[in-house]
Design a protein around this motif. Structure first.
Motif, PDB file in Angstrom:
ATOM      1  N   ASN A 277      43.217  39.027  36.417  1.00 17.57           N
ATOM      2  CA  ASN A 277      42.418  38.310  35.429  1.00 17.57           C
ATOM      3  C   ASN A 277      41.348  37.394  36.019  1.00 17.57           C
ATOM      4  OD1 ASN A 277      43.796  39.399  33.180  1.00 17.57           O
ATOM      5  ND2 ASN A 277      45.470  37.915  33.424  1.00 17.57           N
ATOM      6  N   ASN A 278      41.201  37.412  37.340  1.00 15.24           N
ATOM      7  CA  ASN A 278      40.175  36.578  37.963  1.00 15.24           C
ATOM      8  C   ASN A 278      38.773  37.026  37.544  1.00 15.24           C
ATOM      9  OD1 ASN A 278      42.034  35.041  39.376  1.00 15.24           O
ATOM     10  ND2 ASN A 278      41.997  36.374  41.171  1.00 15.24           N
ATOM     11  N   LYS A 279      37.844  36.078  37.517  1.00 13.83           N
ATOM     12  CA  LYS A 279      36.467  36.413  37.180  1.00 13.83           C
ATOM     13  C   LYS A 279      35.890  37.373  38.216  1.00 13.83           C
ATOM     14  CE  LYS A 279      35.186  32.330  34.510  1.00 13.83           C
ATOM     15  NZ  LYS A 279      34.205  31.225  34.368  1.00 13.83           N
ATOM     16  N   LYS A 280      34.882  38.126  37.798  1.00 15.17           N
ATOM     17  CA  LYS A 280      34.287  39.132  38.687  1.00 15.17           C
ATOM     18  C   LYS A 280      33.818  38.510  39.994  1.00 15.17           C
ATOM     19  CE  LYS A 280      30.721  42.689  39.025  1.00 15.17           C
ATOM     20  NZ  LYS A 280      29.703  43.499  38.329  1.00 15.17           N
ATOM     21  N   LYS A 281      33.200  37.339  39.925  1.00 12.09           N
ATOM     22  CA  LYS A 281      32.642  36.716  41.125  1.00 12.09           C
ATOM     23  C   LYS A 281      33.726  36.471  42.173  1.00 12.09           C
ATOM     24  CE  LYS A 281      29.422  34.041  40.072  1.00 12.09           C
ATOM     25  NZ  LYS A 281      28.633  32.938  39.518  1.00 12.09           N
ATOM     26  N   LYS A 282      34.875  35.994  41.729  1.00 14.61           N
ATOM     27  CA  LYS A 282      35.982  35.734  42.646  1.00 14.61           C
ATOM     28  C   LYS A 282      36.520  37.035  43.210  1.00 14.61           C
ATOM     29  CE  LYS A 282      40.278  33.129  43.122  1.00 14.61           C
ATOM     30  NZ  LYS A 282      41.249  32.213  42.464  1.00 14.61           N
TER      31      LYS A 282
END
Length: 239
Positions: free
Chosen positions: A10-15
């Protein structure tokens, strides 16, 4: 552009992008060369050859291991800044810059393309190789590029694309869908990275659609050039 991510968490794309490039940093250059049949060298050369305004200041976004930044050093007197969100990619880039005695001309910085830490109108040319697909918010990243580019400055974007001519289109589809992710997984040890690569290329708004996006941001004299039968595309624009 559909927001494709490398991993299923579920981490954001950037991470996720940062994690992915940190994971594959040690094999990134090798895989670029192998999977492109060494055409990546000529693609980078095309990026630099299409910078016609003899800039003194160049920003290379998503610089990775700094290959485009290093190629840009052929432009006399240009000071080059490369940015990336992956510390491990930058470590390798800095090693290459030091080895080539380019530390006086090339500076690498950890920075986010969607929040560039530079004043408006700071650079006379901006390059971005295989990076725009990885933006979490593509339009925000392009707006930041527009902001820091000087008036009449040049933007060159290099992205993978899919050939449209028969029979190369069908041959490449097989290579792209099966061989590339298999070899990428085998060498990089990251089973998701090169699957993400193929998915993100398919999702990217190619050619006229991407040109329209650049025009919407405010860029002028926008054009697209196909490289190697359409396997890669150059997007050239001015502010």
């Amino acid at each position: 552009m559909k927001n494709i991510k490398p991993y299923s968490n579920n981490n954001k794309k950037k991470k996720q992008i940062k994690t992915m490039f940190d994971n594959i940093s040690q094999t990134y250059d090798l895989l670029n060369s192998v999977l492109s049949f060494r055409m990546d060298y000529f693609w980078r050369k095309s990026v630099i050859n299409n910078i016609k305004n003899n800039p003194n200041t160049i920003l290379d976004i998503a610089t990775g291991t700094a290959d485009i930044a290093i190629s840009a050093s052929k432009i006399k007197n240009a000071k080059i800044t490369g940015i990336d969100i992956s510390p491990k990619m930058l470590e390798i880039g800095n090693q290459k810059i030091k080895k080539k005695n380019l530390t006086e001309r090339i500076k690498l910085e950890l920075a986010d393309a969607e929040a560039l830490p530079y004043k408006s109108n700071s650079f006379q040319a901006i390059t971005c190789g295989f990076g725009v697909r990885n933006f979490e918010n593509m339009e925000l990243g392009l707006k930041e590029i527009y902001r820091v580019l000087q008036t009449n400055g040049t933007l060159i974007i290099l992205e993978p694309s899919t050939p449209s001519s028969f029979p190369f289109k069908h041959i490449y589809k097989l290579y792209f869908s099966y061989f590339l992710p298999f070899v990428g997984k085998l060498i990089s040890k990251d089973k998701s990275a090169y699957k993400y690569f193929t998915q993100s290329v398919i999702a990217f708004p190619e050619k006229n659609e991407f040109i329209d996006t650049l025009k919407k941001i405010g860029f002028k004299n926008c054009k697209q050039k196909s490289l190697t039968f359409g396997v890669a595309s150059l997007y050239i624009a001015e502010k």
